[in-house]
Design an enzyme around this catalytic site. Structure first.
Site, short mmCIF file in Angstrom:
data_model
loop_
_atom_site.label_atom_id
_atom_site.label_comp_id
_atom_site.label_asym_id
_atom_site.label_seq_id
_atom_site.Cartn_x
_atom_site.Cartn_y
_atom_site.Cartn_z
N HIS A 1 0.87 -1.20 0.00
CA HIS A 1 0.00 0.00 0.00
C HIS A 1 0.90 1.24 0.00
CE1 HIS A 1 -3.92 2.02 1.47
NE2 HIS A 1 -3.07 2.99 1.14
N HIS B 1 1.51 5.38 -1.81
CA HIS B 1 1.09 6.50 -2.67
C HIS B 1 2.35 7.17 -3.20
CE1 HIS B 1 -3.07 6.42 -1.02
NE2 HIS B 1 -2.45 5.97 0.04
N LYS C 1 -9.32 -0.59 -5.87
CA LYS C 1 -9.39 0.01 -4.54
C LYS C 1 -10.74 0.68 -4.31
CE LYS C 1 -7.79 1.70 -0.62
NZ LYS C 1 -6.70 2.65 -0.41
N HIS D 1 -10.60 0.68 1.60
CA HIS D 1 -10.40 1.70 2.65
C HIS D 1 -11.64 1.61 3.52
CE1 HIS D 1 -8.81 5.65 4.22
NE2 HIS D 1 -9.97 5.50 4.82
N HIS E 1 -4.84 -0.81 5.89
CA HIS E 1 -4.37 -0.01 7.05
C HIS E 1 -5.28 -0.12 8.27
CE1 HIS E 1 -7.13 2.66 5.00
NE2 HIS E 1 -6.24 3.10 4.14
N ASP F 1 1.17 2.46 3.58
CA ASP F 1 0.31 3.62 3.34
C ASP F 1 1.15 4.89 3.40
OD1 ASP F 1 -1.88 5.15 2.75
OD2 ASP F 1 -2.69 5.13 4.78
#
Ligand code: NCD
Ligand code: ZN
Length: 339
Positions: free
Chosen positions: A16, A18, A102, A139, A174, A247
């Site tokens: 995970h 970004h 996602k 999420h 997460h 994350d």
């Protein structure tokens, strides 16, 4: 007992991450690729990743940025779930290296305004994903609910999806609550979860307990001490349902230190040294290999990492800022360093 001064781990996977876009992306990708062999790249870009063409281009940009530090880096691509995606589109995305879709409930986190607002509207796409072996990453926070209860409330939807689509692989992303940890343990082996580095370090006290720490502000919020304890137990226990997804979510210092600060903790650059410290402190260092370079690969049906990475006991000070972002553990001295 002889003090340990070296640790060899599988070259880890981050399930995970970004990495954003444009110029800023280069530094973020390089931080990630120098510590990880593969990373699941989140699709909450602007505009979001929703087509095979976009994802193919994004992947090439990531590979180009990673080349200098890790020519073998493998970005695992994702798309943002929305209603109406066809089987042909999913096939085309799969051909470009997409392994997961996602699910962002609308408005719960950074760049999720265009997320899912009607739960049932995405069932047809999820049914296709189940059939095609595409993982659903969730999420898991319910919009509009009191902030500390969002995950616990959304957990019921995760359970519903797991029952309705029994062959679907679901990753509850997460995790931040004892309730979600218990749910993941209880559901079938098709349901797993990622745990971040920062959610293993702090309860809500680490965000607002003594002072307001904007660089620890993230979604989902770290919660009560009992929740922290449940997450640590899950990560340190060697249960294959729980694996690392950092994350790592960079936002510039300006976007964090402001009256309406962005959510996200930038942890890619310090993830492994901090994890070594925590697993050692918990007496669970022998469980770290699977957590960072085993269970996630197994769940996604990928080969386990072949290469290894070495950390040495050599204190270093984490920079105050990296590429204009204040990282996790900024200015702290970490005892372990990548060799
Ligand atoms: C993430 C981001 O900044 O993109 N923020 C965060 O607080 N974790 C999005 C997300 O994963 O929720
Ligand atoms: Zn994220």
């Amino acid at each position: 007992m002889k003090e340990m001064n070296e640790i060899v781990l599988p070259f880890p996977d981050d399930f995970h991450a970004h990495v954003r876009q444009d110029q800023a992306m280069i530094g973020y990708v390089q931080d990630l690729a120098s510590q990880f062999g593969r990373a699941l790249i989140m699709p909450n870009t602007v505009p979001p990743m929703v087509s095979a063409k976009q994802i193919a281009e994004y992947k090439q940009e990531i590979l180009a940025a990673a080349k200098e530090v890790n020519p073998d880096f493998k970005p695992l691509m994702t798309f943002k779930l929305k209603s109406g995606i066809t089987e042909a589109e999913l096939l085309a995305m799969k051909a470009e290296g997409v392994v997961a879709g996602k699910y962002y409930p609308a408005g719960v986190t950074t760049n999720s305004e265009d997320g899912v607002s009607d739960f049932e509207s995405v069932f047809p796409v999820i049914a296709l994903m189940e059939k095609m072996g595409i993982v659903l990453c969730v999420h898991g926070e319910e919009p509009g609910v009191f902030c500390l209860d969002r995950e616990a409330v959304f957990a019921d939807k995760v359970e519903f999806l797991a029952n309705k689509f029994p062959k679907l692989k679901i990753v509850f992303e997460h995790l931040s609550s004892a309730k979600a940890v218990a749910l993941v343990k209880r559901l079938s082996s098709n349901v797993a979860a990622t745990i971040t580095v920062h959610h293993l370090l702090m309860s809500l006290d680490g965000v607002i307990g003594d002072a307001l720490r904007p660089h620890h502000f993230c979604k989902p919020l770290p919660k009560r001490p009992e929740d922290l304890a449940a997450l640590r137990e899950a990560a340190f226990s060697g249960d294959p349902k729980f694996f690392l997804g950092t994350d790592s979510a960079p936002h510039s210092r300006e976007k964090k230190e402001t009256c309406c600060g962005a959510a996200g903790v930038y942890s890619a650059a310090v993830a492994l040294p901090v994890l070594v410290r925590e697993f050692l402190a918990a007496g669970a260092i022998e469980k770290l290999s699977d957590f960072v370079g085993g269970f996630g690969a197994d769940f996604y049906g990928l080969p386990r990492p072949e290469k290894t990475i070495k950390l040495v006991r050599e204190p270093w000070v984490v920079p105050q800022e990296i590429h204009g972002v204040v990282p996790l553990a900024a200015s702290e001295t970490l005892e372990w360093k990548l060799a």
